[in-house]
Design an enzyme around this catalytic site. Structure first.
Site, PDB file in Angstrom:
ATOM      1  CG  ASN A  32      64.706  89.840 196.419  1.00 53.19           C
ATOM      2  OD1 ASN A  32      64.361  90.136 196.578  1.00 53.19           O
ATOM      3  ND2 ASN A  32      66.105  88.489 196.476  1.00 53.19           N
ATOM      4  CE  LYS A  71      69.015  90.189 195.236  1.00 53.95           C
ATOM      5  NZ  LYS A  71      70.585  89.836 194.127  1.00 53.95           N
ATOM      6  CG  HIS A 127      68.529  87.467 199.754  1.00 51.98           C
ATOM      7  ND1 HIS A 127      69.785  87.815 199.924  1.00 51.98           N
ATOM      8  CD2 HIS A 127      68.195  86.770 198.445  1.00 51.98           C
ATOM      9  CE1 HIS A 127      70.048  88.236 198.487  1.00 51.98           C
ATOM     10  NE2 HIS A 127      69.018  87.163 197.567  1.00 51.98           N
ATOM     11  CD  GLU A 175      71.469  90.576 197.842  1.00 47.93           C
ATOM     12  OE1 GLU A 175      70.816  91.441 197.508  1.00 47.93           O
ATOM     13  OE2 GLU A 175      72.220  90.121 196.434  1.00 47.93           O
ATOM     14  CD  GLU A 190      68.708  83.472 196.383  1.00 52.08           C
ATOM     15  OE1 GLU A 190      68.676  82.890 195.299  1.00 52.08           O
ATOM     16  OE2 GLU A 190      69.176  83.838 197.169  1.00 52.08           O
ATOM     17  N   GLY A 225      73.689  87.860 191.576  1.00 55.94           N
ATOM     18  CA  GLY A 225      73.715  88.872 190.802  1.00 55.94           C
ATOM     19  C   GLY A 225      75.105  89.299 190.014  1.00 55.94           C
ATOM     20  CB  SER A 275      73.327  84.415 187.296  1.00 57.84           C
ATOM     21  OG  SER A 275      73.883  84.995 188.460  1.00 57.84           O
TER      22      SER A 275
HETATM   23  P1  PGA Z   1      70.186  87.392 191.194  1.00 55.28           P
HETATM   24  O1  PGA Z   1      69.583  87.587 192.209  1.00 55.28           O
HETATM   25  O2  PGA Z   1      69.127  86.288 189.974  1.00 55.28           O
HETATM   26  O3  PGA Z   1      69.750  88.721 190.191  1.00 55.28           O
HETATM   27  O4  PGA Z   1      71.110  86.508 190.318  1.00 55.28           O
HETATM   28  C1  PGA Z   1      68.898  86.074 192.588  1.00 55.28           C
HETATM   29  C2  PGA Z   1      68.950  86.340 194.600  1.00 55.28           C
HETATM   30  O5  PGA Z   1      69.841  87.421 195.429  1.00 55.28           O
HETATM   31  O6  PGA Z   1      67.936  86.105 194.930  1.00 55.28           O
END
Ligand code: PGA
Length: 250
Positions: free
Chosen positions: A10, A12, A96, A98, A168, A174, A213
Site C-alpha cells: 500500500n 498510500k 483502511h 486512515e 490492521e 506506521g 509495521s
Molecule cells: P505500515 O502500514 O506497514 O507502514 O505500518 C500498513 C498499512 O497501513 O497498510
C-alpha cells in the site's frame, strides 16, 4: 486448508507517476515467477493506469487504495470501482484505518464500497482493526466483530470467496510497533471464527492479511502463523528490496 499467501503493498500518498513506474519496474524485474504467493501493489490513483500498463503480463496485480460506491454520476472528486477496473486494477483496498480515521468512513460505507467492488469485478481487501484505546479497554474483539458485521453485511458465500480481509491494529500502523505474532494470530483466529459463523466452511478459504509495521525482519514469523495468510504492507513496500524480502519471507 491451504490458502495462497497474498502480499499487497500500500503506497498510500507517495510517489509521482514517474517514481511509481520506477518502483513498479524494479519490483517486476526482480520478483521472478511467483509460486505459492500472490502479489499486488496499490499506487496513488493518478499512477494506476501507467503502473497497470507497465505490469501487464507480469505476475503482479494492481490495487486501488479506495473506491466510491456508485459507478458514476454527480459525485465530484470520487473514483468508482468501475473506473478502477477500467484502468487495469484487479483489487481494491476498502476501509483502511486512515480512511476511517481521517475521512470518517463508516462500516456502512465500507459495505457499500465492498459491494461496488464485487459488482464491478474487483477483488476487495477489507480492512479491520482496533485502536490502542480500544485494545487497552479490552474492546478488541467487539470492535472487530462490529466492523465485520457492518462491512460484510448481505454478502453471499460466493462474494466472500472473492474478499480478502486485512487485520490492521491501528496502533501498529506506521508506528514501528508490530503486533507480536501471538497477538496477531489471536485476532486472526477470532476473525476466522466469526467468518465461520457467518459463511460456514467458506471461512477456511478466506485470506486474512496482517498489516501494521510489517518489515523484512518480522514477516516470516508473522506469516508463519496459522491464520495469517499474507500482509498489507505500507512503509516497507516503498523500497523494492524490502518489499521483495517480505514477499519471499519464509
Ligand atoms: P505500515 O502500514 O506497514 O507502514 O505500518 C500498513 C498499512 O497501513 O497498510
Amino acid at each position: 486448508m491451504s490458502r495462497t499467501r497474498f502480499v499487497c503493498g500500500n503506497w498510500k500518498l507517495h510517489k509521482t507517476v514517474a517514481e511509481s513506474l520506477e518502483l513498479a519496474t524494479a519490483i517486476k524485474n526482480a520478483v521472478g515467477p511467483l509460486r505459492d504467493v500472490e502479489v499486488a501493489i496499490a499506487p496513488v490513483f493518478t499512477a494506476l493506469h501507467a503502473v497497470a500498463k507497465r505490469l501487464e503480463g507480469s505476475s503482479l496485480g494492481v490495487a486501488g487504495q479506495d473506491c466510491f460506491w456508485e459507478d458514476q454520476g454527480a459525485w465530484t472528486g470520487e473514483v468508482s470501482a468501475k473506473l478502477l477496473k477500467d484502468v487495469g486494477c484487479k483489487y481494491v483496498i476498502i476501509g483502511h484505518s486512515e480512511r476511517r480515521q481521517h475521512f470518517t468512513e463508516t462500516d456502512h460505507a465500507v459495505n457499500l464500497k465492498t459491494k461496488a467492488a464485487l459488482r464491478n469485478g474487483l477483488l476487495p481487501i477489507v480492512c479491520v482493526g482496533e485502536t490502542e484505546k480500544e485494545r487497552d479497554a479490552g474492546e478488541t474483539f467487539g470492535r472487530i466483530e462490529t466492523q465485520l458485521e457492518g462491512g460484510l453485511r448481505e454478502l453471499s458465500n460466493d462474494d466472500m470467496l472473492k474478499v480478502t480481509l486485512a487485520y490492521e491494529p491501528v496502533w501498529a500502523i506506521g508506528t514501528g510497533r508490530t503486533a507480536t505474532p501471538a497477538q496477531a494470530e489471536e485476532v486472526h483466529a477470532y476473525i476466522r471464527s466469526r467468518l465461520s459463523d457467518k459463511f460456514g466452511s467458506v471461512a477456511e478459504k478466506v485470506r486474512i492479511q496482517y498489516g501494521g509495521s510489517v518489515k523484512p525482519d518480522n514477516a516470516a514469523l508473522l506469516l508463519g502463523q496459522t491464520d495469517i495468510d499474507g500482509a498489507l504492507v505500507g512503509g516497507a513496500s516503498l523500497k523494492a528490496e524490502d518489499f521483495l524480502n517480505i514477499i519471499k519471507a519464509r
